[in-house]
Design an enzyme around this catalytic site. Structure first.
Site, short mmCIF file in Angstrom:
data_model
loop_
_atom_site.label_atom_id
_atom_site.label_comp_id
_atom_site.label_asym_id
_atom_site.label_seq_id
_atom_site.Cartn_x
_atom_site.Cartn_y
_atom_site.Cartn_z
N ASP A 257 -28.81 9.13 -19.10
CA ASP A 257 -29.05 10.35 -18.71
C ASP A 257 -29.58 10.77 -17.16
O ASP A 257 -29.70 9.63 -16.60
CB ASP A 257 -30.26 10.99 -19.78
CG ASP A 257 -30.32 12.35 -19.85
OD1 ASP A 257 -29.65 13.13 -19.12
OD2 ASP A 257 -30.85 12.94 -20.70
C1 BGC Z 1 -29.95 16.20 -20.15
C2 BGC Z 1 -28.35 15.87 -20.60
C3 BGC Z 1 -27.51 16.59 -19.87
C4 BGC Z 1 -27.61 16.29 -18.38
C5 BGC Z 1 -26.57 16.74 -17.25
C6 BGC Z 1 -29.78 16.13 -18.81
O1 BGC Z 1 -31.12 16.60 -18.40
O2 BGC Z 1 -30.82 15.53 -21.06
O3 BGC Z 1 -28.49 16.33 -22.09
O4 BGC Z 1 -26.11 15.90 -20.22
O5 BGC Z 1 -29.11 16.56 -18.16
O6 BGC Z 1 -26.63 17.96 -17.20
#
Ligand code: BGC
Length: 737
Positions: free
Chosen positions: A283
């Site tokens: 993530d």
């Molecule tokens: C989120 C993810 C997301 C990623 C990219 C993160 O903050 O937890 O779900 O895919 O950002 O935007």
């Protein structure tokens, strides 16, 4: 190709003898043998990997943030579309640019990412889950996957599978409820739909990132058996069904180790036990080390230059490699996994590029998902469906229902065509903006009942709303609760004095219908005073018409709750959620061992608690009768058979839900289900095979799924709390393969 020859070829590729091997088996060695789509993704990945330089390998194991950045940040290399993540193409060997977009409810876009761009928003995840219809989930996945592809994306960060342990969790609207079988099945199908469009889907957030409060620091404590039988089971089932090309490890720690450097989670469970062949991406901001993360199973670092403390998968990892802390074979494994997923999804043969989108067809997919997943929670004296031919006046009240429908906030936010119908609401910055999709329920209700006087008033002036309700035949009150990424709700209450609004309207007109737009369950102190309640969550594309169709009976509601609806927070395993919604100091850890695998309805059953609405519950405009349950076992497989009959006057769909009580357990587990559409008077015999892992326990000593053996009580019914006469079956003890 014969699998033996392919096996030999794979070994030859690894030994650098591929060209010799080709000649030996009478094939002309090609310059890019991996271009042959008839070969397996594994062989193609081996062949391509063998051609890559070390720098090219390092190029593939980390992405750039492709979204808006501050002037002082390093620029993104050219070629990015503007989204969550990007890796430039490797033209020398024909590897396309990797373009990653959020997320599970459609191709996310914000004004800052791609100004002017828009996409079709699916309803919130719980709506799809509430359809209990895998076909609907697949179609939704294929729709958003198709849009992603037609916008040039080959990765969708879609596949939210975190279980609803915490009704205050701000991201419940991206997920699929509280049950491992239902969530695993529905998310798995959505992923299969996405991958059918040659787009790699990314199941997330692995794992146990079940609250947003302190999400990047909190240590989730839970025992092995409990997690294997709950959150991890949901992932296991979804991965089995959907075969996503990637898995996103989550922000939190799990039993002391960050999820993105958690050997148990990534190496032992995902890659060893589940034999997962794809790659793990972090993530955004979830990486804390180089060698440790790589050796624990992380394959790709996301957007490090913006979100991580260091770009771990560049210099620190090269240093670790030089010092022998990481092996070259592991770097190769990381790259092979990434390439394999792109071959498996057909990304090389079907490159994502700008293409026309059938907006009308896609909006219909969104609307039909809502129509199949909205849940009728209350319908006193059959107030619904509205008899539109006889309707003279309707009061439509609250929640900007004149303009549109609410969406959840954060990275998953989709901007629909027409943009934000109610701009300027706070917060306008992350995780905002608060967005209303421009699908006006008011307009749809007016065209549904063209002869009726349909009038709107906002909810701020309670007296005006009550006065309008008093002089109208029926009042439809829309209430909303905005939720989003990066924060949890403090409690279950509706904001902005909406309880007082509903109470006043219901007092003025008992024919009051409440339409709920929310991400998770809310308290309804006025429930007994209103005539009907329809739960539409964040209802997505063309929702105005979908809601009108449901209220008028053009469509018969058939959604069943994918979650238990608490009466109040005192019923929850953790009545307090410290730090939620900025309410105080952030917690260092959260104890999920309290309920363990007894998430949701299993918790209520084990504690003899009655929720406000049980898991699996939902009303219809017709009635159904379920016949006697028969259960057969053959070769360890258990099949439940039941006949469902539509005994009412309208066509509609019902869900046969099969629950099992394993020996010694108090709570039941959903082990199978089937949704059936029936005309009035029609009946159908449903044969439902039960998921074997739900009949088994995860045995940590034997390290596998073990059927204890003995008497299993199987029940079937219309919800987890509305079950017919059970049937008992004897199952022999055994270990699942
Ligand atoms: C989120 C993810 C997301 C990623 C990219 C993160 O903050 O937890 O779900 O895919 O950002 O935007």
């Amino acid at each position: 190709m014969n699998y033996k020859i392919e096996g030999m070829l794979r070994s030859a590729v690894k030994l650098g003898l591929a060209a010799w091997m080709c000649t030996a088996i009478g094939q002309v060695p090609s310059a890019r043998p991996w271009s042959d789509s008839k070969l397996s993704p594994d062989l193609r990945a081996d062949q391509l990997l063998a051609q890559l330089t070390q720098d090219e390998k390092f190029h593939l194991i980390r992405s750039y943030f492709a979204g808006p950045r501050k002037p002082e940040d390093k620029p993104v290399p050219p070629g990015y579309i503007g989204s969550a993540g990007y890796i430039p193409a490797l033209e020398r060997v024909g590897i396309p640019a990797i373009q990653e977009s959020d997320a599970g409810l459609g191709v996310a876009s914000s004004e800052r990412m791609r100004p002017g761009d828009y996409a079709t928003p699916l309803p919130a995840g719980p709506v799809t889950a509430a359809t209990w219809d895998p076909k609907v989930a697949f179609r939704g996945g294929a729709m958003i996957g198709g849009e992603a592809h037609a916008k040039g994306f080959n990765v969708l960060l879609a596949g939210g599978t975190n279980l609803m342990r915490e009704p205050r969790n701000g991201r419940n609207f991206e997920y699929a409820g509280e049950d491992p079988l239902l969530a695993g099945t529905m998310v798995g199908e959505a992923i299969r739909g996405i991958e059918s469009q040659h787009v790699v889907s990314t199941i997330k957030h692995f794992a146990l990132n079940d609250q947003e409060t302190a999400r990047t620091t909190v240590d989730v404590r839970i025992g092995e058996q409990a997690m294997r039988e709950s959150d991890l089971l949901a992932f296991e089932l979804a991965i089995e069904r959907g075969k996503p090309g990637s898995v996103m490890c989550s922000y939190n720690k799990l039993n002391g180790d960050w999820a993105c450097e958690n050997d148990y989670l990534l190496n032992q469970v995902l890659k060893r036990d589940w034999k997962y062949p794809g790659f793990v991406m972090s993530d955004w901001g979830g990486v804390h080390s180089a060698a440790k993360a790589v050796n624990a199973g992380l394959d790709q670092e996301s957007a490090a230059e913006i979100f991580d403390k260091d770009i771990y998968f560049d210099k620190p990892l090269r240093d670790a490699l030089a010092k022998g802390e990481v092996k070259q074979a592991r770097i190769d494994d990381m790259v092979r996994r990434i390439l394999r997923s792109f071959f498996a999804a057909g990304v090389f043969e079907h490159p994502a590029k700008k293409a026309p989108i059938d907006e009308k067809a896609n909006l219909a997919v969104a609307r039909e998902t809502l129509e199949a997943g909205a849940v009728l929670l209350r319908n006193d004296n059959q107030l619904l469906p509205l008899d539109v031919a006889k309707l003279e006046s309707v009061a439509v009240i609250g929640a900007h229902a004149d303009k549109g429908v609410l969406a959840g906030g954060g990275s998953s936010l989709v901007t629909a065509k027409g943009g934000n119908a109610v701009p300027g609401l706070k917060p306008s910055d992350w995780p905002g903006p608060v967005m209303y999709h421009p699908y006006s329920p008011l307009k749809a209700l007016q065209s549904m009942a063209p002869k009726a006087k349909v009038q709107f008033t906002g909810g701020d002036d309670v007296a005006a709303a009550a006065a309008l309700a008093a002089k109208s035949q029926v009042a439809v009150v829309f209430v909303q609760k905005w939720a989003g990424e990066d924060f949890d709700a403090r409690d279950l209450s509706l904001p902005d004095g909406q309880d007082a609004l509903v109470t006043a309207v219901a007092k003025a007109n008992p024919r009051t219908i409440v339409v709920l737009e929310n991400g998770s369950p809310v308290a309804m102190p006025w429930l007994e005073q209103v005539g009907a309640v329809l739960e539409v969550w964040y209802p997505g594309g063309d929702a105005g018409n979908g809601i009108a169709n449901l209220l008028s009976g053009k469509v018969n509601p058939s959604g069943r709750l994918p979650l238990s609806w608490p009466r109040d927070v005192s019923q929850l395993p953790r009545p307090e959620l410290p730090g939620a919604g900025g309410s105080g100091a952030l917690p260092q850890s959260v104890d999920y061992a309290i309920e363990g695998a007894n998430v949701g309805y299993r918790w209520y059953q084990s504690k003899d608690l009655q929720p406000l609405f049980p898991f699996g519950y939902g009303l219809s405009y017709t009635s159904f009768e379920h016949g006697a349950l028969k259960v057969d076992t053959k070769d360890g497989k258990v099949t439940a058979t039941v006949t469902v009959r539509n005994t009412g006057k309208r066509a509609g769909a019902d869900v046969a839900q099969v629950y099992v009580q394993v020996p010694g357990a108090k709570a039941r587990r959903l082990a199978g289900f089937s949704k059936v559409f029936l005309k009035p008077g029609e009946q159908r015999e449903l044969s439902i095979s039960l998921e074997r892992k739900l009949l088994a326990d995860f045995d940590t000593a034997k390290h596998g799924w073990v059927v204890r053996g003995g008497e299993y009580v199987v029940s079937e019914g219309r919800s987890s709390a509305d079950l017919g006469r059970p049937a008992a079956v004897q199952l022999p003890a055994g270990v699942l393969p």
